[in-house]
Design an enzyme around this catalytic site. Structure first.
Site, mmCIF file in Angstrom:
data_model
loop_
_atom_site.group_PDB
_atom_site.id
_atom_site.type_symbol
_atom_site.label_atom_id
_atom_site.label_comp_id
_atom_site.label_asym_id
_atom_site.label_seq_id
_atom_site.Cartn_x
_atom_site.Cartn_y
_atom_site.Cartn_z
ATOM 1 N N TYR A 1 0.855 -1.200 0.000
ATOM 2 C CA TYR A 1 0.000 0.000 0.000
ATOM 3 C C TYR A 1 0.876 1.229 0.000
ATOM 4 O O TYR A 1 1.805 1.330 0.810
ATOM 5 C CB TYR A 1 -0.912 0.033 1.234
ATOM 6 C CG TYR A 1 -2.362 0.017 0.833
ATOM 7 C CD1 TYR A 1 -2.918 1.111 0.153
ATOM 8 C CD2 TYR A 1 -3.176 -1.075 1.082
ATOM 9 C CE1 TYR A 1 -4.238 1.089 -0.262
ATOM 10 C CE2 TYR A 1 -4.493 -1.101 0.678
ATOM 11 C CZ TYR A 1 -5.018 -0.016 0.000
ATOM 12 O OH TYR A 1 -6.322 -0.033 -0.407
ATOM 13 N N GLU B 1 -0.417 4.783 -0.597
ATOM 14 C CA GLU B 1 -1.193 6.020 -0.802
ATOM 15 C C GLU B 1 -0.301 7.235 -0.604
ATOM 16 O O GLU B 1 0.447 7.308 0.379
ATOM 17 C CB GLU B 1 -2.355 6.087 0.185
ATOM 18 C CG GLU B 1 -3.527 5.208 -0.217
ATOM 19 C CD GLU B 1 -4.627 5.205 0.836
ATOM 20 O OE1 GLU B 1 -4.333 5.458 2.018
ATOM 21 O OE2 GLU B 1 -5.777 4.940 0.461
ATOM 22 N N ASP C 1 -5.006 14.295 -25.425
ATOM 23 C CA ASP C 1 -5.143 12.914 -24.979
ATOM 24 C C ASP C 1 -4.420 12.029 -25.994
ATOM 25 O O ASP C 1 -4.950 11.746 -27.066
ATOM 26 C CB ASP C 1 -6.626 12.562 -24.873
ATOM 27 C CG ASP C 1 -6.859 11.106 -24.473
ATOM 28 O OD1 ASP C 1 -5.881 10.336 -24.414
ATOM 29 O OD2 ASP C 1 -8.031 10.749 -24.227
ATOM 30 N N THR D 1 -2.445 6.474 -22.298
ATOM 31 C CA THR D 1 -2.398 5.129 -21.740
ATOM 32 C C THR D 1 -1.006 4.575 -21.995
ATOM 33 O O THR D 1 -0.335 4.961 -22.958
ATOM 34 C CB THR D 1 -3.423 4.177 -22.398
ATOM 35 O OG1 THR D 1 -3.083 4.035 -23.779
ATOM 36 C CG2 THR D 1 -4.846 4.694 -22.279
ATOM 37 N N LYS E 1 -1.023 0.980 -25.097
ATOM 38 C CA LYS E 1 -1.366 0.925 -26.529
ATOM 39 C C LYS E 1 -0.053 0.959 -27.322
ATOM 40 O O LYS E 1 0.769 0.075 -27.133
ATOM 41 C CB LYS E 1 -2.357 2.033 -26.864
ATOM 42 C CG LYS E 1 -3.692 1.821 -26.107
ATOM 43 C CD LYS E 1 -4.754 2.866 -26.386
ATOM 44 C CE LYS E 1 -5.977 2.616 -25.519
ATOM 45 N NZ LYS E 1 -6.993 3.686 -25.650
ATOM 46 N N ARG F 1 -1.046 -2.227 -18.749
ATOM 47 C CA ARG F 1 -2.322 -1.518 -18.805
ATOM 48 C C ARG F 1 -2.338 -0.412 -17.742
ATOM 49 O O ARG F 1 -2.174 -0.697 -16.552
ATOM 50 C CB ARG F 1 -3.430 -2.545 -18.541
ATOM 51 C CG ARG F 1 -4.848 -2.111 -18.759
ATOM 52 C CD ARG F 1 -5.718 -3.333 -18.985
ATOM 53 N NE ARG F 1 -5.310 -3.966 -20.227
ATOM 54 C CZ ARG F 1 -5.671 -3.544 -21.437
ATOM 55 N NH1 ARG F 1 -6.496 -2.533 -21.580
ATOM 56 N NH2 ARG F 1 -5.219 -4.142 -22.515
HETATM 57 C C1 LIG Z 1 -8.042 4.085 -24.898
HETATM 58 C C2 LIG Z 1 -8.363 5.534 -24.706
HETATM 59 C C3 LIG Z 1 -8.675 6.052 -23.440
HETATM 60 C C4 LIG Z 1 -8.987 5.184 -22.251
HETATM 61 O O1 LIG Z 1 -8.059 4.300 -21.829
HETATM 62 P P1 LIG Z 1 -8.502 3.102 -20.818
HETATM 63 O O2 LIG Z 1 -7.200 2.645 -20.273
HETATM 64 O O3 LIG Z 1 -9.236 2.114 -21.628
HETATM 65 O O4 LIG Z 1 -9.369 3.713 -19.768
HETATM 66 C C5 LIG Z 1 -8.817 7.418 -23.306
HETATM 67 N N1 LIG Z 1 -8.672 8.236 -24.356
HETATM 68 C C6 LIG Z 1 -8.420 7.778 -25.593
HETATM 69 C C7 LIG Z 1 -8.266 8.740 -26.726
HETATM 70 C C8 LIG Z 1 -8.266 6.406 -25.809
HETATM 71 O O5 LIG Z 1 -8.044 5.951 -27.039
#
Ligand SMILES: *Cc1c(COP(=O)(O)O)cnc(C)c1O
Length: 414
Positions: free
Chosen positions: A53, A55, A199, A225, A228, A234
């Protein structure tokens, strides 16, 4: 200490994990948001760090025993700041969606106006979809792609920004095959006095590898993220200017999350190191070259690509010119039978519902990790069109599946 080994494995679960590894390795993984992490990343994620933990933040934890975890999280922070050239990083978001909600909370009040790309034109649920908390908490105004060229028109973004005076402009895409230029968004944000968030969930690996412009010099906040194109575990991450650092950290903890996933943060640190290697630059460029090659090969076989092609790692395929009766839903199901995994996807202004759709989305990050190059992309296009042409012929689908397995066997994921 040796790595722990289990004395009484839970065969019910571990047999299923074995089957999933087999599925991943014998089929073509073309989901644009997926990848194969390195064994080192998986080892970090499967480590004893899951027991701790923590936090708070390095040097400011609520519980004891965090000296080692502090070092791990600090390494992750320093590596990702260096990778993207950012002033500040928070590596704790459990996912991309969490990263976005935390970023919003850091700079917005409930009801504030935000500009984001419409979900059905390639944006993400967390960019103001009415079924998502982002759309319930904030007043999102959507920009869309232009019907003619199916691209985001920056004049339209500017007009909407001037009309609605948003506090924040969000750029970033989930199923849009073109680049959004950070510099152009920044100019509009400055003109209307808005903050700018990029994003980069899908393209973080392309940015790290120099295959996409880096939004960090232009954006107040960049979220992404780690699983990807970046090919890590993840999870999510937030970068920001020094000005927003304290607000971002407060929004993540205690704002949205409790204890951070330090095993995943260790995996992120490993992935950030991998992404800083020269070989990752080659990887990122090859992802894009593969996507272009696959796009060309699909067009030659009668498919239409949304916006006519791709600049990045993914494409959205309009199935109608190939076969007017073929829906995205059916294509996904048929290709699954043939060992080809991808997802149905709406095309802009799709006449079919989001559960049926007229398109599929295809991405090249996973097959590029496997070492496939342009010649294999032509073979993949051929396998896809063969399966879809013979979609009611079980024997032919089984033959495609065998060909898919032999292609994958030549390019092992692990
Ligand atoms: C995949 C994605 C997310 C969310 O990611 P998660 O890990 O699935 O919550 C947010 N914004 C964009 C543009 C994405 O492609």
């Amino acid at each position: 200490m040796p790595f722990p080994s289990d004395t009484a494995p839970d065969t019910e679960v571990f047999d299923l994990i074995d089957r999933e590894v087999e599925r991943q390795c014998t089929g073509l993984q073309l989901i644009a948001s997926e990848n194969f992490t390195s064994p080192a990343v998986m080892r970090a994620v499967g480590s004893a760090l899951t027991n701790k933990y923590a936090e708070g933040y390095p040097g400011k934890r609520y519980y004891g025993g965090n000296a080692i975890v502090d070092d791990i999280e600090s390494i992750a922070i320093e590596r990702v700041k260096a990778l993207f050239g950012a002033d500040h990083a928070n590596v704790q978001p459990h996912s991309g969606a969490n990263a976005n909600m935390c970023a919003y909370q850091a700079v917005l009040d409930a009801g504030d106006t935000v500009l984001g790309l419409s979900l059905d034109h390639g944006g993400h649920l967390t960019h103001g979809s009415p079924v998502n908390a982002s759309g319930k908490l904030y007043h999102f105004v959507a920009y869309k792609v232009t019907p003619g060229d199916e691209r985001v028109d920056m004049d339209q973004v500017r007009d909407l920004a001037l009309e609605h005076r948003p506090k924040l402009i969000v750029a970033g895409t989930t199923s849009y095959p073109r680049r959004l230029e950070p510099e152009a968004f920044k100019a509009i944000a400055d003109e209307v006095g808005a903050l700018f968030m990029f994003d980069a969930a899908h393209i973080a690996g392309l940015i790290a590898g120099g295959a996409h412009p880096n939004p960090v010099p232009y954006a107040d906040i960049v979220t992404f993220t780690t699983h990807k194109t970046l090919r890590g575990p993840r999870g999510g991450c937030i970068l920001s200017t020094a000005q927003h650092a304290a607000a971002i950290d407060k929004a993540v903890f205690p704002g949205w999350q409790g204890g951070p996933l330090e095993h995943v943060i260790a995996g992120k640190a490993v992935a950030f190191h991998e992404a800083a290697q020269p070989s990752f630059r080659d990887y990122a460029q090859q992802i894009v070259r593969n996507a272009s090659a696959l796009a060309d090969a699909l067009v030659q076989r009668g498919f239409r690509l949304v916006s006519g092609g791709t600049d990045i790692h993914l494409m959205v395929v309009d199935l109608r010119p190939f076969d007017a009766d073929l829906t995205g839903k059916e294509a996904q199901t048929v290709l699954d039978v043939a060992g080809i995994t991808l997802n149905k996807n709406s095309i802009p202004d799709d006449p079919r519902s989001p559960f049926v759709t007229s398109g599929v989305r295809i991405g090249t990050p996973s097959v590029t990790t496997q070492g496939m190059k342009e010649p294999e992309m032509v073979r993949i296009a051929e396998l896809i069109s063969r399966a879809l042409r013979h979609r009611t012929d079980a024997a032919e689908l089984a033959a495609v599946k065998a060909d898919v397995a032999s292609l994958c066997a030549a390019f092992p994921a692990y």
